[in-house]
Enzyme design. Structure first.
Site, PDB file in Angstrom:
ATOM      1  N   LYS A  94     -23.953  23.094  18.050  1.00 18.35           N
ATOM      2  CA  LYS A  94     -22.862  23.495  18.944  1.00 18.35           C
ATOM      3  C   LYS A  94     -22.517  24.961  18.710  1.00 18.35           C
ATOM      4  CE  LYS A  94     -18.838  21.252  18.726  1.00 18.35           C
ATOM      5  NZ  LYS A  94     -17.956  20.106  18.768  1.00 18.35           N
ATOM      6  N   GLY A 139     -25.527   2.486   6.875  1.00 14.75           N
ATOM      7  CA  GLY A 139     -26.242   3.649   6.334  1.00 14.75           C
ATOM      8  C   GLY A 139     -27.664   3.357   5.906  1.00 14.75           C
ATOM      9  N   GLU A 162     -31.296   2.076  13.132  1.00 12.77           N
ATOM     10  CA  GLU A 162     -31.001   1.550  11.795  1.00 12.77           C
ATOM     11  C   GLU A 162     -29.794   2.246  11.162  1.00 12.77           C
ATOM     12  OE1 GLU A 162     -33.100  -1.002   9.854  1.00 12.77           O
ATOM     13  OE2 GLU A 162     -31.000  -0.930   9.281  1.00 12.77           O
ATOM     14  N   GLY A 193     -23.690   8.987   3.788  1.00 12.54           N
ATOM     15  CA  GLY A 193     -24.146  10.118   2.992  1.00 12.54           C
ATOM     16  C   GLY A 193     -25.454  10.661   3.540  1.00 12.54           C
ATOM     17  N   LYS A 229     -19.910  -1.203  14.439  1.00 12.47           N
ATOM     18  CA  LYS A 229     -21.103  -1.671  13.719  1.00 12.47           C
ATOM     19  C   LYS A 229     -21.276  -3.175  13.910  1.00 12.47           C
ATOM     20  CE  LYS A 229     -20.698   1.971  10.244  1.00 12.47           C
ATOM     21  NZ  LYS A 229     -20.056   2.335   8.976  1.00 12.47           N
TER      22      LYS A 229
HETATM   23  N1  LIG Z   1     -22.351  11.255   7.662  1.00 10.82           N
HETATM   24  C1  LIG Z   1     -22.774  10.034   7.432  1.00 10.82           C
HETATM   25  O1  LIG Z   1     -22.915   9.591   6.289  1.00 10.82           O
HETATM   26  C2  LIG Z   1     -23.159   9.143   8.590  1.00 10.82           C
HETATM   27  C3  LIG Z   1     -23.641   7.844   8.317  1.00 10.82           C
HETATM   28  C4  LIG Z   1     -24.043   7.027   9.369  1.00 10.82           C
HETATM   29  C5  LIG Z   1     -23.896   7.494  10.676  1.00 10.82           C
HETATM   30  N2  LIG Z   1     -23.387   8.746  10.920  1.00 10.82           N
HETATM   31  C6  LIG Z   1     -23.263   9.188  12.320  1.00 10.82           C
HETATM   32  O2  LIG Z   1     -24.187  10.259  12.530  1.00 10.82           O
HETATM   33  C7  LIG Z   1     -23.647  11.192  13.455  1.00 10.82           C
HETATM   34  C8  LIG Z   1     -23.636  12.580  12.797  1.00 10.82           C
HETATM   35  O3  LIG Z   1     -22.805  12.520  11.659  1.00 10.82           O
HETATM   36  P1  LIG Z   1     -22.680  13.768  10.667  1.00 10.82           P
HETATM   37  O4  LIG Z   1     -21.883  13.273   9.513  1.00 10.82           O
HETATM   38  O5  LIG Z   1     -23.996  14.374  10.438  1.00 10.82           O
HETATM   39  O6  LIG Z   1     -21.766  14.746  11.540  1.00 10.82           O
HETATM   40  P2  LIG Z   1     -21.453  16.276  11.242  1.00 10.82           P
HETATM   41  O7  LIG Z   1     -21.755  16.620   9.830  1.00 10.82           O
HETATM   42  O8  LIG Z   1     -20.086  16.520  11.778  1.00 10.82           O
HETATM   43  O9  LIG Z   1     -22.508  17.066  12.149  1.00 10.82           O
HETATM   44  C9  LIG Z   1     -22.517  16.967  13.526  1.00 10.82           C
HETATM   45  C10 LIG Z   1     -23.553  17.926  14.067  1.00 10.82           C
HETATM   46  O10 LIG Z   1     -23.654  17.749  15.475  1.00 10.82           O
HETATM   47  C11 LIG Z   1     -23.487  19.001  16.155  1.00 10.82           C
HETATM   48  N3  LIG Z   1     -22.782  18.664  17.408  1.00 10.82           N
HETATM   49  C12 LIG Z   1     -21.645  17.967  17.552  1.00 10.82           C
HETATM   50  N4  LIG Z   1     -21.369  17.808  18.853  1.00 10.82           N
HETATM   51  C13 LIG Z   1     -22.356  18.422  19.538  1.00 10.82           C
HETATM   52  C14 LIG Z   1     -22.630  18.606  20.914  1.00 10.82           C
HETATM   53  N5  LIG Z   1     -21.845  18.130  21.873  1.00 10.82           N
HETATM   54  N6  LIG Z   1     -23.749  19.288  21.249  1.00 10.82           N
HETATM   55  C15 LIG Z   1     -24.574  19.783  20.295  1.00 10.82           C
HETATM   56  N7  LIG Z   1     -24.373  19.632  18.974  1.00 10.82           N
HETATM   57  C16 LIG Z   1     -23.262  18.967  18.614  1.00 10.82           C
HETATM   58  C17 LIG Z   1     -22.688  19.857  15.205  1.00 10.82           C
HETATM   59  O11 LIG Z   1     -22.982  21.205  15.519  1.00 10.82           O
HETATM   60  P3  LIG Z   1     -22.421  22.452  14.649  1.00 10.82           P
HETATM   61  O12 LIG Z   1     -23.180  22.377  13.353  1.00 10.82           O
HETATM   62  O13 LIG Z   1     -22.758  23.627  15.460  1.00 10.82           O
HETATM   63  O14 LIG Z   1     -20.964  22.193  14.497  1.00 10.82           O
HETATM   64  C18 LIG Z   1     -23.242  19.404  13.858  1.00 10.82           C
HETATM   65  O15 LIG Z   1     -24.433  20.098  13.550  1.00 10.82           O
HETATM   66  C19 LIG Z   1     -22.267  10.690  13.839  1.00 10.82           C
HETATM   67  O16 LIG Z   1     -22.343   9.995  15.047  1.00 10.82           O
HETATM   68  C20 LIG Z   1     -21.904   9.743  12.694  1.00 10.82           C
HETATM   69  O17 LIG Z   1     -21.055   8.704  13.092  1.00 10.82           O
HETATM   70  C21 LIG Z   1     -23.012   9.564   9.905  1.00 10.82           C
END
Ligand SMILES: NC(=O)c1ccc[n+]([C@@H]2O[C@H](COP(=O)([O-])OP(=O)(O)OC[C@H]3O[C@@H](n4cnc5c(N)ncnc54)[C@H](OP(=O)(O)O)[C@@H]3O)[C@@H](O)[C@H]2O)c1
Length: 405
Positions: free
Chosen positions: A45, A133, A128, A301, A204
């Site tokens: 973004k 996770g 998955e 994570g 979930k």
């Molecule tokens: N974190 C976990 O442990 C985990 C576990 C299971 C599932 N998830 C799921 O995985 C997904 C990502 O989680 P995350 O923790 O990696 O999130 P995050 O750290 O907040 O990263 C989100 C990324 O997506 C980009 N982004 C957000 N909205 C966008 C858009 N409209 N267009 C283009 N890029 C966009 C952001 O860009 P910028 O870098 O430019 O801000 C960032 O790089 C979520 O849906 C979450 O629920 C996460």
């Protein structure tokens, strides 16, 4: 095709983790897939953010740039929100790309449509990472339990809530203190509503319903309750009976009906979830041939989640279609009918409990263990002052034998 070309949507915790594993495990991927895996483009973004990405990869904030690439095989989605990621994945499928997502909120809302579209386009969907996770629960259900009839799933599906409950018990903290600790550790967002009010676990649970039973209950009819009502006092009272609070999701199939709940319950040490602590997740799958299998592991994570995405990458590249579900009609022996007796942990009901309900014990002033038919206990919930938590599994009560409930 000697190279598998990939676009990663998002370069946050999950997107960056996937990118790093594709490089650190290039040899393993090549060996299992027979082709090199190459990241061609990354969607972000904020164009200004500094990132550790190789110069030959397209970094863009415009999804259409990715769709214009000459060759693209797999799109991995790890962004936030519901509608934009859904549209991105729809377009990817229409372009005949396999898709993989970690986004549970989006997939709970739009997964069915994406899976149907993928089937029409003869591509696969990996999801998955949307549930628990790093625990391979989706693959376990869809590839290992093809003949078994699954009749019940139970899960601790939200690591943040489980961490808060563990901290409250172990460190005698209040909910607010434990939540603050979760935020400091990076487990909870600044706005923790999705986690502590049970929305994340609910999404979930709905994804699990679809994979295990091929359908979901009406969302409006699913009881969803978070952990905000649980106090240190309740936790201490439960400990006297060897019980621990767990934020619990349960799905049962009864003939054609799917019954799902997401709520706090109490379990004792004989229950497989009793020792699931901190940010760990667990899923207990019960089916007719094998019995119950419990999977436990890290629920979130960078690397646990990316592990699930990478395993999906192998799955989709081997082009296994995504519509296998364990959807044969089956009546659960385990499901409690409205008339069966249950034991509940209840605060705020006073000594004058309604007819048909037995006070089994008083733990501390004002906190009771009650026994009654489910339908009678359910009535207590009409009073907003009353807090009720079912006991799942066994409970040992003074002067009573161990009672199975
Ligand atoms: N974190 C976990 O442990 C985990 C576990 C299971 C599932 N998830 C799921 O995985 C997904 C990502 O989680 P995350 O923790 O990696 O999130 P995050 O750290 O907040 O990263 C989100 C990324 O997506 C980009 N982004 C957000 N909205 C966008 C858009 N409209 N267009 C283009 N890029 C966009 C952001 O860009 P910028 O870098 O430019 O801000 C960032 O790089 C979520 O849906 C979450 O629920 C996460």
């Amino acid at each position: 095709m000697s190279v598998i070309k990939i676009a990663i949507l998002g370069f946050g915790t999950v997107g960056e983790g996937v990118y790093r594993i594709i490089h650190s495990h290039a040899a393993e991927l090549k060996k299992v897939l027979g082709k090199k895996v190459e990241v061609t483009a990354i969607l972000i973004k904020d164009q200004e953010k500094k990132r550790n990405i190789s110069d030959d990869i397209l970094i863009t904030s415009d999804f259409e740039d990715i769709m214009k690439l000459d060759k693209l095989d797999v799109v991995i989605e790890a962004i936030v929100g519901k509608e934009s990621p859904f549209l991105f994945l729809k377009k990817s499928i229409e372009r005949k790309c396999h898709i993989i997502t970690a986004n549970k909120e989006m997939f709970a809302h739009h997964g069915e449509e994406l899976q149907k579209l993928a089937e029409k386009n003869n591509v696969s969907v990996g999801f998955e990472a949307t549930v628990a996770g790093g625990i391979p629960v989706i693959q376990t259900i869809r590839t290992l339990l093809k003949v078994n009839r699954v009749f019940q799933l139970q899960g601790i599906l939200n690591g943040t809530s489980n961490f808060i409950l563990t901290e409250m018990r172990e460190k005698k903290q209040s909910f607010t203190e434990a939540l603050l600790q979760a935020q400091e550790n990076g487990y909870a967002e600044a706005d923790p509503t999705n986690d502590v009010e049970g929305f994340d676990a609910f999404y979930k649970t709905m994804i699990l319903c679809r994979i295990a039973f091929g359908e979901e209950p009406n969302w409006e009819e699913v009881q969803r309750q978070g952990i905000t009502s649980i106090t240190s006092e309740l936790i201490a009272a439960a400990e006297k009976y060897g019980l621990r609070f767990k934020h619990f999701a349960q799905i049962n199939r009864d003939g054609s009906e799917i019954i799902a709940v997401v709520k706090p319950v109490l379990v004792n040490q004989n229950h497989p979830f009793y020792h699931v602590e901190g940010v760990q997740n667990a899923v207990n799958v019960c089916s007719d041939i094998v019995g119950c299998i419990t999977l436990q592991g890290p629920g979130a994570g960078m690397f646990p989640t990316s592990s699930a995405v990478i395993e999906d990458l192998v799955y989709v590249c081997q082009n296994q279609l995504s519509d296998i579900t364990n959807s044969i009609g089956f009546v659960s022996d385990d499901k409690k009918t409205q008339g069966e007796l249950e034991y509940w942990f209840v605060q705020g009901v006073g000594w004058k409990v309604p007819k048909g309900i037995t006070i089994v014990d008083q733990t501390v002033e004002g906190i009771f263990i009650l026994k009654a038919a489910k339908r009678d206990l359910e009535q207590l919930k009409n009073n907003k002052e009353v807090l009720c938590y079912p006991i799942v599994g066994e409970i040992t009560i003074n002067n009573f034998d161990s009672v199975t409930v």
